[in-house]
Motif scaffolding. Sequence first.
Motif, PDB file in Angstrom:
ATOM      1  N   ASP A  77       0.598  -1.358  -0.196  1.00  0.00           N
ATOM      2  CA  ASP A  77      -0.072  -0.011  -0.076  1.00  0.00           C
ATOM      3  C   ASP A  77       0.927   1.328  -0.091  1.00  0.00           C
ATOM      4  N   LEU A  78       2.055   1.399   0.673  1.00  0.00           N
ATOM      5  CA  LEU A  78       2.982   2.397   0.848  1.00  0.00           C
ATOM      6  C   LEU A  78       3.632   2.428  -0.547  1.00  0.00           C
ATOM      7  N   GLU A  79       3.951   1.274  -1.372  1.00  0.00           N
ATOM      8  CA  GLU A  79       4.421   1.508  -2.718  1.00  0.00           C
ATOM      9  C   GLU A  79       3.433   2.105  -3.412  1.00  0.00           C
ATOM     10  N   SER A  80       2.261   1.698  -3.490  1.00  0.00           N
ATOM     11  CA  SER A  80       1.031   2.279  -4.308  1.00  0.00           C
ATOM     12  C   SER A  80       1.027   3.772  -3.982  1.00  0.00           C
ATOM     13  N   ILE A  81       0.949   4.189  -3.072  1.00  0.00           N
ATOM     14  CA  ILE A  81       0.774   5.605  -2.803  1.00  0.00           C
ATOM     15  C   ILE A  81       2.127   6.331  -3.138  1.00  0.00           C
ATOM     16  N   TYR A  82       3.123   5.853  -3.034  1.00  0.00           N
ATOM     17  CA  TYR A  82       4.369   6.644  -3.656  1.00  0.00           C
ATOM     18  C   TYR A  82       4.037   6.734  -5.435  1.00  0.00           C
ATOM     19  N   LYS A  83       3.725   5.710  -5.925  1.00  0.00           N
ATOM     20  CA  LYS A  83       3.497   5.878  -7.470  1.00  0.00           C
ATOM     21  C   LYS A  83       2.266   6.625  -7.876  1.00  0.00           C
ATOM     22  N   LYS A  84       0.958   6.640  -7.003  1.00  0.00           N
ATOM     23  CA  LYS A  84      -0.239   7.087  -7.246  1.00  0.00           C
ATOM     24  C   LYS A  84       0.081   8.753  -7.056  1.00  0.00           C
ATOM     25  N   TYR A  85       0.687   9.223  -5.734  1.00  0.00           N
ATOM     26  CA  TYR A  85       0.511  10.555  -5.237  1.00  0.00           C
ATOM     27  C   TYR A  85       2.058  10.684  -5.134  1.00  0.00           C
ATOM     28  N   THR A  86       2.702  11.236  -6.235  1.00  0.00           N
ATOM     29  CA  THR A  86       4.214  11.504  -6.027  1.00  0.00           C
ATOM     30  C   THR A  86       4.618  12.526  -5.119  1.00  0.00           C
ATOM     31  N   ASP A  87       3.579  13.486  -4.828  1.00  0.00           N
ATOM     32  CA  ASP A  87       4.044  14.554  -3.817  1.00  0.00           C
ATOM     33  C   ASP A  87       4.168  13.855  -2.350  1.00  0.00           C
ATOM     34  N   PHE A  88       3.723  12.715  -2.132  1.00  0.00           N
ATOM     35  CA  PHE A  88       3.515  11.998  -0.736  1.00  0.00           C
ATOM     36  C   PHE A  88       5.189  11.624  -0.621  1.00  0.00           C
ATOM     37  N   ASN A  89       5.815  11.620  -1.749  1.00  0.00           N
ATOM     38  CA  ASN A  89       7.433  11.152  -1.681  1.00  0.00           C
ATOM     39  C   ASN A  89       8.110  12.417  -0.957  1.00  0.00           C
ATOM     40  N   ILE A  90       7.638  13.365  -1.061  1.00  0.00           N
ATOM     41  CA  ILE A  90       8.500  14.347   0.179  1.00  0.00           C
ATOM     42  C   ILE A  90       8.159  14.270   1.242  1.00  0.00           C
ATOM     43  N   ASN A  91       7.120  13.653   1.753  1.00  0.00           N
ATOM     44  CA  ASN A  91       7.098  13.341   3.429  1.00  0.00           C
ATOM     45  C   ASN A  91       7.936  12.201   3.485  1.00  0.00           C
ATOM     46  N   ALA A  92       8.043  11.164   2.670  1.00  0.00           N
ATOM     47  CA  ALA A  92       8.761   9.938   2.651  1.00  0.00           C
ATOM     48  C   ALA A  92      10.388  10.237   2.992  1.00  0.00           C
ATOM     49  N   ARG A  93      10.888  11.200   2.162  1.00  0.00           N
ATOM     50  CA  ARG A  93      11.929  11.792   1.974  1.00  0.00           C
ATOM     51  C   ARG A  93      12.794  12.507   3.214  1.00  0.00           C
ATOM     52  N   LYS A  94      11.726  13.369   3.689  1.00  0.00           N
ATOM     53  CA  LYS A  94      11.684  14.080   5.101  1.00  0.00           C
ATOM     54  C   LYS A  94      11.961  13.147   6.311  1.00  0.00           C
ATOM     55  N   ILE A  95      11.088  12.207   6.163  1.00  0.00           N
ATOM     56  CA  ILE A  95      11.188  11.114   7.445  1.00  0.00           C
ATOM     57  C   ILE A  95      12.490  10.314   7.379  1.00  0.00           C
TER      58      ILE A  95
END
Length: 186
Positions: free
Chosen positions: A108-126
């Motif tokens: 599900d996390l992989e899916s969100i990264y692909k579908k909503y690329t702006d969420f990758n900013i959250n992931a990078r900061k974490i």
Amino acid sequence: MLELFQYLNAIYPLSPEVQSYLMQALKKRELPANHYWLREDEICNKIAFIEKGLMKIFYTLNDKEIVVWFNKECDIIISVKSFFKQLPSQLAIKTIEASVINYIEFKDLESIYKKYTDFNINARKITEKYYCLSEDHLMLMHLPARERYFALLNQFPWMAKRIKDKYLAGYLGITNVALSKFKNSL
């Protein structure tokens, strides 16, 4: 789940679509104290946000538990290599206190990264945050034992208040006797 959304929005605002996706994908679980969230050799297929409680990450060496980190409220907890590579974990994760977590599965996390690329900013900061903490830990462990204890008190004062001495001594790589001596010298 409110705490998790506040945490994520403080990093980078979540779009309504991402929030909706997360509401569907996230699961909440209450764990009693002394409960395994992950055992060594299991694949870590979930990443969790601790809403309440305290957990430890450790491995076993010669029948001895070696604690590598503690996570508390508003922390993310995973076995990093196992989660991202989907390989058996060399680490275990266990609650110290009764805990409440919100978690999402790897797929599900992989899916969100692909579908909503702006969420990758959250992931990078974490990821940045935890890499920095990892480096701090590495530097801490190279100090002499006494300095290591006092540096820990300075960097992570909450640990001395919430973590039992036997776990703290193990984390610092010192004996309970040495820890007691350092504490008594304050």
